[in-house]
Design a protein around this motif. Structure first.
Motif, mmCIF file in Angstrom:
data_model
loop_
_atom_site.group_PDB
_atom_site.id
_atom_site.type_symbol
_atom_site.label_atom_id
_atom_site.label_comp_id
_atom_site.label_asym_id
_atom_site.label_seq_id
_atom_site.Cartn_x
_atom_site.Cartn_y
_atom_site.Cartn_z
ATOM 1 N N GLY A 194 29.851 -3.489 -16.530
ATOM 2 C CA GLY A 194 29.511 -4.503 -17.638
ATOM 3 C C GLY A 194 28.208 -4.435 -19.036
ATOM 4 O O GLY A 194 28.796 -5.666 -19.314
ATOM 5 N N GLN A 195 27.764 -3.569 -18.629
ATOM 6 C CA GLN A 195 26.563 -3.508 -19.102
ATOM 7 C C GLN A 195 27.147 -3.166 -21.163
ATOM 8 O O GLN A 195 27.524 -2.098 -20.694
ATOM 9 C CB GLN A 195 25.554 -2.891 -18.917
ATOM 10 N N ILE A 196 26.574 -3.000 -21.953
ATOM 11 C CA ILE A 196 27.205 -3.060 -23.214
ATOM 12 C C ILE A 196 25.984 -2.249 -23.807
ATOM 13 O O ILE A 196 24.737 -2.921 -23.580
ATOM 14 C CB ILE A 196 27.196 -4.438 -24.320
ATOM 15 N N ALA A 197 26.375 -1.024 -24.649
ATOM 16 C CA ALA A 197 25.592 -0.550 -24.935
ATOM 17 C C ALA A 197 25.774 -0.393 -26.824
ATOM 18 O O ALA A 197 26.035 -0.783 -27.078
ATOM 19 C CB ALA A 197 26.343 1.517 -24.228
ATOM 20 N N TYR A 198 24.287 0.144 -27.183
ATOM 21 C CA TYR A 198 23.494 -0.216 -28.102
ATOM 22 C C TYR A 198 22.850 1.039 -28.535
ATOM 23 O O TYR A 198 22.402 1.392 -28.263
ATOM 24 C CB TYR A 198 23.013 -1.539 -29.273
ATOM 25 N N LEU A 199 23.570 1.588 -30.417
ATOM 26 C CA LEU A 199 22.898 2.922 -30.293
ATOM 27 C C LEU A 199 21.549 2.356 -31.676
ATOM 28 O O LEU A 199 20.179 2.476 -31.932
ATOM 29 C CB LEU A 199 23.431 3.672 -31.045
ATOM 30 N N THR A 200 22.021 1.531 -32.736
ATOM 31 C CA THR A 200 21.451 1.022 -33.904
ATOM 32 C C THR A 200 20.883 -0.700 -34.261
ATOM 33 O O THR A 200 22.187 -1.212 -33.047
ATOM 34 C CB THR A 200 22.115 1.690 -35.074
ATOM 35 N N ALA A 201 20.735 -0.627 -34.989
ATOM 36 C CA ALA A 201 20.087 -2.836 -34.671
ATOM 37 C C ALA A 201 21.718 -2.963 -35.850
ATOM 38 O O ALA A 201 21.983 -4.508 -34.985
ATOM 39 C CB ALA A 201 19.599 -2.539 -35.782
#
Length: 285
Positions: A194-201
């Protein structure tokens, strides 16, 4: 049973109108390299490009008029609508905590409370207790947790979600380390279900737009800045988005753009960002 369902529905609707963001600092919004040599730990002007503007847009989004929103942004959220709150919770202690507080001020993030631990406190227990206390203090607020996969955030946020199963909680994790790194000391955490990954803004901004935390014009401005830094062969510029120590092949291999309606112009720009990110991350193999 029907009455209980209606009550839950009404509560979830009321919660969605108010949002509390709890954010980590090091490796989440600041280029620190916690699992390496802490090369950015003593600096105070080294944010990941676009995140200061994204956080400010989130905090000022509920202002009624354009004039009020512009004033909120200019003052870095010091005066804002009570439907939006930000608190920074960091496991840094001592001098590093001091630099974290200075970082918030000097890197143009919204001014807010910074909660840090004492040197003798266990980081996992400190963060878990502090965030749980915030949820108890803001019972009518939707909760947004933002951290990274360097140390404890993924585990702490998963623990909080399970501790408060009836609260609306979303966890965003800055996936800057590999969870399959051979060197255990440099190995990042795996994301929980359920956790959401991000890399950039831009990645994070798309999810914020989907949840009506920001407006499309906010995301467009942020994405233009991200693209400006990525669309170059100058290491000093694109490393403000993806530092040399980042391990992001795992991120790009599972990346899927947030499903939100945007203009053709913005979609084209974001496609360019995505292709450049893939190029840079896969070159790190």
């Amino acid at each position: 049973m029907k009455s209980l369902f209606l009550l839950v529905l009404l509560l979830s609707t009321s919660v969605s109108a108010k949002v509390l963001m709890v954010s980590d600092i090091d490796d989440t919004i600041k280029r620190t390299h916690v699992l390496g040599y802490m090369t950015g730990g003593l600096r105070s002007t080294n944010p990941f490009i676009g995140l200061p503007e994204l956080y400010t847009a989130f905090l000022c989004n509920q202002e009624v008029t354009k004039k009020e929103k512009d004033f909120c942004i200019k003052k870095k959220g010091v005066i804002h609508n009570n439907k939006r709150w930000i608190t920074y919770v960091t496991a840094a202690s001592g001098r590093l905590q001091m630099f974290g507080r200075e970082f918030i001020a000097r890197s143009n993030f919204p001014m807010a409370v910074v909660k840090g631990k004492n040197s003798e406190q266990d980081s996992y227990k400190f963060k878990s207790a502090e965030i749980a206390s915030l949820l108890d203090g803001y019972p009518q607020y939707e909760i947004v947790l933002i951290g990274d996969n360097g140390q404890h955030d993924a585990g702490v946020y998963d623990h909080i979600s399970k501790k408060f199963p009836f609260r609306k909680i979303t966890s965003f994790i800055h996936q800057v380390y590999s969870s399959v790194e051979e060197d255990k000391e440099k190995r990042g955490s795996s994301l929980a279900k359920g956790q959401i990954a991000y890399l950039t803004a831009t990645d994070l901004g798309l999810h914020f737009l989907k949840r009506n935390f920001i407006e499309e014009k906010d995301l467009a401005n942020i994405s233009r800045n991200v693209w400006k830094h990525l669309n170059t062969d100058d290491d000093d510029l694109y490393e403000q988005v993806i530092p040399s120590w980042t391990s992001c092949e795992e991120f790009v291999s599972s990346y899927k753009r947030a499903d939100v309606k945007i203009s053709v112009e913005l979609s084209t720009l974001i496609s360019k960002i995505e292709k450049r990110v893939e190029q840079l991350c896969l070159s790190k193999r």
